[in-house]
Motif scaffolding. Structure first.
Motif, PDB file in Angstrom:
ATOM      1  N   TYR A 185       0.888  -1.181  -0.103  1.00  0.00           N
ATOM      2  CA  TYR A 185      -0.090   0.122   0.098  1.00  0.00           C
ATOM      3  C   TYR A 185       0.600   1.172   0.011  1.00  0.00           C
ATOM      4  O   TYR A 185       1.892   1.243   0.593  1.00  0.00           O
ATOM      5  CB  TYR A 185      -1.054  -0.171   1.215  1.00  0.00           C
ATOM      6  N   TRP A 236      -3.448   4.186   1.551  1.00  0.00           N
ATOM      7  CA  TRP A 236      -3.696   4.303   3.107  1.00  0.00           C
ATOM      8  C   TRP A 236      -4.738   5.646   3.288  1.00  0.00           C
ATOM      9  O   TRP A 236      -5.692   5.657   4.087  1.00  0.00           O
ATOM     10  CB  TRP A 236      -2.339   4.680   3.777  1.00  0.00           C
ATOM     11  N   TRP A 254       1.439   9.264   8.493  1.00  0.00           N
ATOM     12  CA  TRP A 254       0.467   8.654   7.444  1.00  0.00           C
ATOM     13  C   TRP A 254      -1.028   8.564   8.425  1.00  0.00           C
ATOM     14  O   TRP A 254      -2.002   8.700   7.948  1.00  0.00           O
ATOM     15  CB  TRP A 254       0.837   7.319   6.898  1.00  0.00           C
TER      16      TRP A 254
END
Length: 245
Positions: A44, A49, A114
């Motif tokens: 990913y 994400w 993230w």
């Protein structure tokens, strides 16, 4: 809770493709031997994400990501065998090597930005060797997660690694698998602001179980379990060492 490493060997690592401009390295959450349901190429990127976070937010869900170490770290020991016990023939990291903790901090440095949740879980469960260094690792990683602007969470391995929490960072929320709800409500909502109780469970027993609740016909866009009382007063702590009710 979203595990990022486990016995399946899921791996956080850098990857790059020919489509990256100027061959820039693009961080990815990558899986070896990935199973159906994971990304097509087992990885990913940040855009993937973000889509998970967006979907979760729309549905009233907060993703609490977990990067699990120093046990359940097969992904890391495969990626860098020198950091593992028995020359990498283990899913346990070798905490006697300073570079092991340095490496784990670098993983969090890369991926914590993230995550939108105010909490990040650093694992720390079921590491049954080297108790003194485990405590050092636990405290260093807790402090590092806070330095990155997140509240640290960990699993409740202290019952195995220590007789008590003396010397351990107390500003960590511990999650215990054996804890369960004695009293709780099932609620629905159309706007994530106003909740209606549609079922209630009371005086449920301690231990693994499946609760079957009968609901009258009801509509709602969102559903949640609202915990009221725990079956046990286990060592699960809020920041500052306060126990959950």
């Amino acid at each position: 809770m979203d595990h990022r490493t486990d016995h399946e060997g899921r791996l956080l690592r850098h990857a790059h493709t020919a489509t990256d401009s100027a061959a820039r390295r693009r961080p990815r959450l990558r899986a070896r031997g990935h199973r159906r349901g994971l990304a097509e190429h087992g990885a990913y990127d940040r855009r993937d994400w973000d889509s998970f976070e967006d979907t979760a937010a729309v549905n009233g869900v907060t993703i609490i990501p977990e990067i699990d170490a120093p046990a359940h770290s097969l992904a890391f020991t495969r990626f860098r065998p020198s950091l593992g016990l028995d020359n990498g023939d283990s899913d346990h990291l070798d905490l006697s090597k300073p570079e092991t903790t340095v490496f784990m901090k670098s993983v969090f440095d890369e991926f914590v930005p993230w995550f939108r949740s105010p909490d990040v879980h650093f694992g720390a469960d079921e590491y049954t060797v080297d108790k003194p260094r485990y405590k050092i690792y636990f405290n260093e990683m807790a402090a590092h997660v806070r330095a990155l602007g997140k509240h640290p969470r960990a699993w409740g391995s202290l019952s195995v690694m220590a007789a008590d929490a003396d010397g351990y960072d107390r500003d960590v929320t511990l999650n215990w698998e054996t804890a369960s709800a004695a009293d709780y409500d099932i609620q629905v909502s159309d706007d994530v602001e106003n909740w209606k109780t549609v079922a209630a469970a009371r005086s449920k027993p301690t231990g693994a179980r499946v609760d079957e609740l009968t609901l009258a016909p009801v509509t709602g866009r969102y559903v949640r379990m609202q915990g009221i009382k725990r079956t046990i007063r286990g060592p699960s702590h809020e920041p500052g060492g306060r126990r959950h009710p």
